[in-house]
Design a protein around this motif. Sequence first.
Motif: not given
Length: 327
Positions: A200-206, A224-225, A306-309, A316-317
């Motif tokens: 998921k983190f890799e996907g959010l980067l792209k 993102s927040t 930093t990601f948060v949920r 989310q970023i």
Amino acid sequence: MRRYGKLFAVMAIGFATMLVAVDFAEARRAGGFSGFGSRGTRTYSAPPTTRTAPTTAAPIERSMTPQTQATRPAATQNQTQAGRNTGGMFGGLAGGLMGGLLLGGLFGMLMGTGFGGGFGFLGLLLQGLLIFFLIRWAMRAFGTRQPAYAGPGAGIARSSMAGGEGKPSFEIPRLGGGLGRPRAPENADEIGVGQADLDKFEGLLKQMQTAYAAEDYAALRRISTPEAMSYLAEELGDNATRGLKNVVRDVHLVQGDIAEAWAEGAVEYATVAMRYESIDYMVDRTSGHVVSGDPDDVGESVEIWTFVRRHGTDWQIAAIQSADDQG
């Protein structure tokens, strides 16, 4: 004024240079973002260094998180407490003694007496030497007796600034890499980040880079927040005002480490160091001419994301910090 004219000129030039440097630092670098967002109670504390990001991350300079006793870095707390204990260079008993001596000497000189009023210039010289040695004695006697203060979290601050040598770290897999479940550095992952989270983190980067380049506010809002979204929208707005457009493509994750992961109540945070490649450049909105960057050159960036949920929701970023060596 003539004597200090050169000094004032040098200070003015240095101050102007500092303002220019800050202005450039606020702008988005090719391949990276400036420090913004929130990391909960750790917003103003540097994330631990990792194999991917062996240098300390740039501090978060834009955040809606207030600097309270809970979010202030331990080093700052220690300095503040030490300042209160010592009262500064002229604080405490030593400060009172020196202040009294200086005030008494000044008053004596104005009245034509002082400690050596009957000896003219020689008395004045002796008085100055006496005050000097008393001040020196007082600073040694009282300045070295102040105990070192270790506030709450001081041990955490020391370990956060330490390097990642000797600690196992995992590599976020490349697409199709087929790596097994990675291992986080010892004591860094408090919530158990799994392979699905890393994907998921890799996907959010792209997704972030693609949405940013396309100026897709809806996509940025989804991943993102609200706070992070506001800063991204601000940067996009600045580009539009200057007649520029940021082109980002061919984003490829090279390596990544979990710097730390923790929970604050029902909210979970994961801070990840990521090294990635991309083609990133600026063009003129009207003509399409390249203004900065190279459309044919692949650049590499190292950043701390930093990601948060909340429980039951997607990651989310929440924050992005630069960790490039030149940063």
